[in-house]
Design a protein around this motif. Structure first.
Motif, PDB file in Angstrom:
ATOM      1  N   ASP A  56       0.903  -1.231   0.058  1.00 53.06           N
ATOM      2  CA  ASP A  56       0.028   0.023   0.027  1.00 53.06           C
ATOM      3  C   ASP A  56       0.693   1.292   0.021  1.00 53.06           C
ATOM      4  O   ASP A  56       0.543   2.265  -0.563  1.00 53.06           O
ATOM      5  CB  ASP A  56      -1.040   0.120   1.251  1.00 53.06           C
ATOM      6  N   ARG A  57       1.786   1.114   0.537  1.00 56.82           N
ATOM      7  CA  ARG A  57       2.776   2.236   0.985  1.00 56.82           C
ATOM      8  C   ARG A  57       3.637   2.706  -0.321  1.00 56.82           C
ATOM      9  O   ARG A  57       3.912   3.555  -0.646  1.00 56.82           O
ATOM     10  CB  ARG A  57       3.714   2.109   2.092  1.00 56.82           C
ATOM     11  N   TYR A  58       3.848   1.401  -1.030  1.00 60.57           N
ATOM     12  CA  TYR A  58       4.926   1.539  -2.229  1.00 60.57           C
ATOM     13  C   TYR A  58       4.212   0.703  -3.200  1.00 60.57           C
ATOM     14  O   TYR A  58       4.618  -0.493  -3.815  1.00 60.57           O
ATOM     15  CB  TYR A  58       6.136   0.949  -2.001  1.00 60.57           C
ATOM     16  N   PRO A  59       3.231   1.351  -3.952  1.00 56.16           N
ATOM     17  CA  PRO A  59       2.387   0.692  -5.063  1.00 56.16           C
ATOM     18  C   PRO A  59       3.000   0.424  -6.271  1.00 56.16           C
ATOM     19  O   PRO A  59       2.447  -0.512  -7.056  1.00 56.16           O
ATOM     20  CB  PRO A  59       1.096   1.491  -5.025  1.00 56.16           C
ATOM     21  N   GLY A  60       3.960   0.988  -6.680  1.00 57.38           N
ATOM     22  CA  GLY A  60       4.700   0.764  -7.845  1.00 57.38           C
ATOM     23  C   GLY A  60       6.049   0.155  -7.555  1.00 57.38           C
ATOM     24  O   GLY A  60       6.427  -0.995  -8.458  1.00 57.38           O
ATOM     25  N   GLU A  61       6.881   0.657  -6.940  1.00 58.58           N
ATOM     26  CA  GLU A  61       8.249   0.099  -6.738  1.00 58.58           C
ATOM     27  C   GLU A  61       8.762   0.647  -5.326  1.00 58.58           C
ATOM     28  O   GLU A  61       7.998   1.565  -4.708  1.00 58.58           O
ATOM     29  CB  GLU A  61       9.180   0.542  -7.841  1.00 58.58           C
ATOM     30  N   MET A  62       9.741  -0.467  -4.894  1.00 65.76           N
ATOM     31  CA  MET A  62      10.195  -0.098  -3.613  1.00 65.76           C
ATOM     32  C   MET A  62      11.687  -0.470  -3.691  1.00 65.76           C
ATOM     33  O   MET A  62      12.173  -1.225  -4.538  1.00 65.76           O
ATOM     34  CB  MET A  62       9.492  -0.997  -2.544  1.00 65.76           C
ATOM     35  N   THR A  63      12.638   0.568  -3.100  1.00 72.60           N
ATOM     36  CA  THR A  63      14.064   0.151  -2.858  1.00 72.60           C
ATOM     37  C   THR A  63      14.134  -0.512  -1.561  1.00 72.60           C
ATOM     38  O   THR A  63      13.683   0.322  -0.318  1.00 72.60           O
ATOM     39  CB  THR A  63      14.792   1.376  -3.125  1.00 72.60           C
ATOM     40  N   VAL A  64      14.928  -1.614  -1.272  1.00 73.22           N
ATOM     41  CA  VAL A  64      15.360  -2.278  -0.081  1.00 73.22           C
ATOM     42  C   VAL A  64      16.880  -2.089  -0.119  1.00 73.22           C
ATOM     43  O   VAL A  64      17.567  -2.144  -0.989  1.00 73.22           O
ATOM     44  CB  VAL A  64      14.599  -3.558   0.195  1.00 73.22           C
ATOM     45  N   VAL A  65      17.174  -1.967   1.258  1.00 70.95           N
ATOM     46  CA  VAL A  65      18.576  -2.192   1.435  1.00 70.95           C
ATOM     47  C   VAL A  65      19.075  -3.331   2.457  1.00 70.95           C
ATOM     48  O   VAL A  65      18.583  -3.709   3.245  1.00 70.95           O
ATOM     49  CB  VAL A  65      19.002  -1.022   2.273  1.00 70.95           C
ATOM     50  N   MET A  66      19.974  -4.081   1.678  1.00 69.63           N
ATOM     51  CA  MET A  66      20.668  -5.338   2.460  1.00 69.63           C
ATOM     52  C   MET A  66      21.995  -4.517   2.791  1.00 69.63           C
ATOM     53  O   MET A  66      23.049  -4.640   1.978  1.00 69.63           O
ATOM     54  CB  MET A  66      20.882  -6.311   1.398  1.00 69.63           C
ATOM     55  N   GLN A  67      22.277  -4.777   4.286  1.00 70.20           N
ATOM     56  CA  GLN A  67      23.361  -3.996   4.772  1.00 70.20           C
ATOM     57  C   GLN A  67      23.574  -4.503   6.014  1.00 70.20           C
ATOM     58  O   GLN A  67      24.448  -5.631   6.299  1.00 70.20           O
ATOM     59  CB  GLN A  67      23.678  -2.679   4.700  1.00 70.20           C
ATOM     60  N   HIS A  68      23.320  -3.714   6.999  1.00 66.17           N
ATOM     61  CA  HIS A  68      23.455  -4.173   8.492  1.00 66.17           C
ATOM     62  C   HIS A  68      22.804  -5.537   9.174  1.00 66.17           C
ATOM     63  O   HIS A  68      23.250  -6.265   9.597  1.00 66.17           O
ATOM     64  CB  HIS A  68      23.372  -2.901   9.414  1.00 66.17           C
ATOM     65  N   TRP A  69      21.453  -5.262   8.598  1.00 65.96           N
ATOM     66  CA  TRP A  69      20.820  -6.412   9.380  1.00 65.96           C
ATOM     67  C   TRP A  69      19.717  -6.922   8.223  1.00 65.96           C
ATOM     68  O   TRP A  69      19.134  -6.254   7.624  1.00 65.96           O
ATOM     69  CB  TRP A  69      19.724  -5.997  10.426  1.00 65.96           C
ATOM     70  N   TYR A  70      19.665  -8.192   8.126  1.00 69.24           N
ATOM     71  CA  TYR A  70      18.843  -8.948   7.177  1.00 69.24           C
ATOM     72  C   TYR A  70      18.958 -10.395   7.633  1.00 69.24           C
ATOM     73  O   TYR A  70      19.631 -10.945   8.517  1.00 69.24           O
ATOM     74  CB  TYR A  70      19.352  -8.883   5.711  1.00 69.24           C
ATOM     75  N   ASP A  71      17.692 -11.147   7.529  1.00 68.62           N
ATOM     76  CA  ASP A  71      17.704 -12.539   7.992  1.00 68.62           C
ATOM     77  C   ASP A  71      17.150 -13.379   7.025  1.00 68.62           C
ATOM     78  O   ASP A  71      16.427 -12.947   6.095  1.00 68.62           O
ATOM     79  CB  ASP A  71      16.927 -12.481   9.136  1.00 68.62           C
ATOM     80  N   ASN A  72      17.153 -14.557   6.917  1.00 68.19           N
ATOM     81  CA  ASN A  72      16.601 -15.664   6.254  1.00 68.19           C
ATOM     82  C   ASN A  72      16.449 -15.513   4.574  1.00 68.19           C
ATOM     83  O   ASN A  72      15.735 -15.789   3.994  1.00 68.19           O
ATOM     84  CB  ASN A  72      15.434 -15.587   6.560  1.00 68.19           C
ATOM     85  N   LEU A  73      17.904 -15.180   4.377  1.00 73.28           N
ATOM     86  CA  LEU A  73      18.219 -15.210   2.739  1.00 73.28           C
ATOM     87  C   LEU A  73      18.144 -16.475   2.055  1.00 73.28           C
ATOM     88  O   LEU A  73      18.927 -17.277   2.605  1.00 73.28           O
ATOM     89  CB  LEU A  73      19.493 -14.298   2.626  1.00 73.28           C
ATOM     90  N   LYS A  74      17.276 -16.655   1.227  1.00 70.84           N
ATOM     91  CA  LYS A  74      17.067 -17.818   0.484  1.00 70.84           C
ATOM     92  C   LYS A  74      16.854 -17.810  -1.082  1.00 70.84           C
ATOM     93  O   LYS A  74      16.191 -16.811  -1.309  1.00 70.84           O
ATOM     94  CB  LYS A  74      15.975 -18.749   1.083  1.00 70.84           C
ATOM     95  N   VAL A  75      17.708 -18.126  -1.502  1.00 70.36           N
ATOM     96  CA  VAL A  75      17.889 -17.770  -3.299  1.00 70.36           C
ATOM     97  C   VAL A  75      17.447 -18.950  -3.982  1.00 70.36           C
ATOM     98  O   VAL A  75      17.822 -20.070  -3.693  1.00 70.36           O
ATOM     99  CB  VAL A  75      19.729 -17.391  -3.397  1.00 70.36           C
ATOM    100  N   GLY A  76      16.380 -18.594  -4.834  1.00 73.51           N
ATOM    101  CA  GLY A  76      15.707 -19.660  -5.594  1.00 73.51           C
ATOM    102  C   GLY A  76      16.208 -19.477  -7.165  1.00 73.51           C
ATOM    103  O   GLY A  76      16.825 -18.547  -7.363  1.00 73.51           O
ATOM    104  N   ASP A  77      15.511 -20.263  -7.816  1.00 78.86           N
ATOM    105  CA  ASP A  77      15.785 -20.222  -9.249  1.00 78.86           C
ATOM    106  C   ASP A  77      15.185 -18.810 -10.042  1.00 78.86           C
ATOM    107  O   ASP A  77      15.521 -18.330 -10.927  1.00 78.86           O
ATOM    108  CB  ASP A  77      15.212 -21.577  -9.999  1.00 78.86           C
ATOM    109  N   ASP A  78      13.922 -18.524  -9.191  1.00 77.49           N
ATOM    110  CA  ASP A  78      13.158 -17.404 -10.094  1.00 77.49           C
ATOM    111  C   ASP A  78      13.126 -16.260  -9.061  1.00 77.49           C
ATOM    112  O   ASP A  78      12.688 -15.183  -9.359  1.00 77.49           O
ATOM    113  CB  ASP A  78      11.633 -17.914 -10.030  1.00 77.49           C
ATOM    114  N   GLY A  79      13.666 -16.266  -7.908  1.00 72.15           N
ATOM    115  CA  GLY A  79      13.603 -15.049  -6.777  1.00 72.15           C
ATOM    116  C   GLY A  79      14.311 -15.369  -5.652  1.00 72.15           C
ATOM    117  O   GLY A  79      14.705 -16.648  -5.564  1.00 72.15           O
ATOM    118  N   PHE A  80      14.292 -14.436  -4.796  1.00 74.83           N
ATOM    119  CA  PHE A  80      14.844 -14.581  -3.506  1.00 74.83           C
ATOM    120  C   PHE A  80      13.741 -14.053  -2.272  1.00 74.83           C
ATOM    121  O   PHE A  80      13.093 -13.308  -2.639  1.00 74.83           O
ATOM    122  CB  PHE A  80      16.348 -14.014  -3.461  1.00 74.83           C
TER     123      PHE A  80
END
Length: 157
Positions: A56-80
């Protein structure tokens, strides 16, 4: 019409493969040194998964930052999938590779940008929200001189 090599689509596939490879390395080994990523993606992509309040807050596009804190990163064939912190509220996301608009690692001045054709059409095979790839250096802080932009469309006939 004679068959032609579709360099634009080949670059598109290669660039998304590069993102997948980089993210898999980070999932296996963590972010090295000062590396960090700004990833802008299409939140309306049919396969993107994010909390309703974020879409709702980002109805078109959104920028996320992977830097200091992230968790549960799982990489798949079509996305992550990844869990990121939004105002002390961890939120899981699923980002399809073909929803990515930009992928930037400012620590090494590297960036990829995926754009639709100049006429607004897309000449890639049918994919949700597919875009042609264009390589471009990462944005630099204002105090540094601008980098040269390499546009792949320059080489197309």
């Amino acid at each position: 019409m004679a068959r032609q090599i579709d360099y634009g689509n080949l670059m598109h596939t290669a660039m998304r493969g590069l993102i997948k490879t980089v993210l898999q390395d980070v999932a296996d080994n963590g972010l090295p040194g000062k590396h960090h990523f700004f990833i802008t993606f299409d939140t309306s992509h049919p396969d993107a998964e994010l909390a309703d309040w974020l879409s709702d807050r980002y109805p078109g596009e959104m920028t996320v930052v992977m830097q200091h804190w992230y968790d549960n990163l799982k990489v798949g064939d079509d996305g992550f999938s990844i869990t990121l912190n939004f105002g002390n509220a961890p939120e899981p996301l699923y980002i399809p590779y073909d929803s990515i608009i930009t992928f930037v690692d400012p620590s090494v001045e590297f960036g990829l940008r995926f754009e639709a054709g100049e006429d607004g059409t897309d000449d890639t095979p049918p994919e949700p929200k597919g875009r042609k790839a264009e390589e471009r250096p990462a944005p630099k802080p204002a105090a540094q001189p601008d980098a040269q932009v390499v546009r792949l469309d320059t080489f197309r006939k």
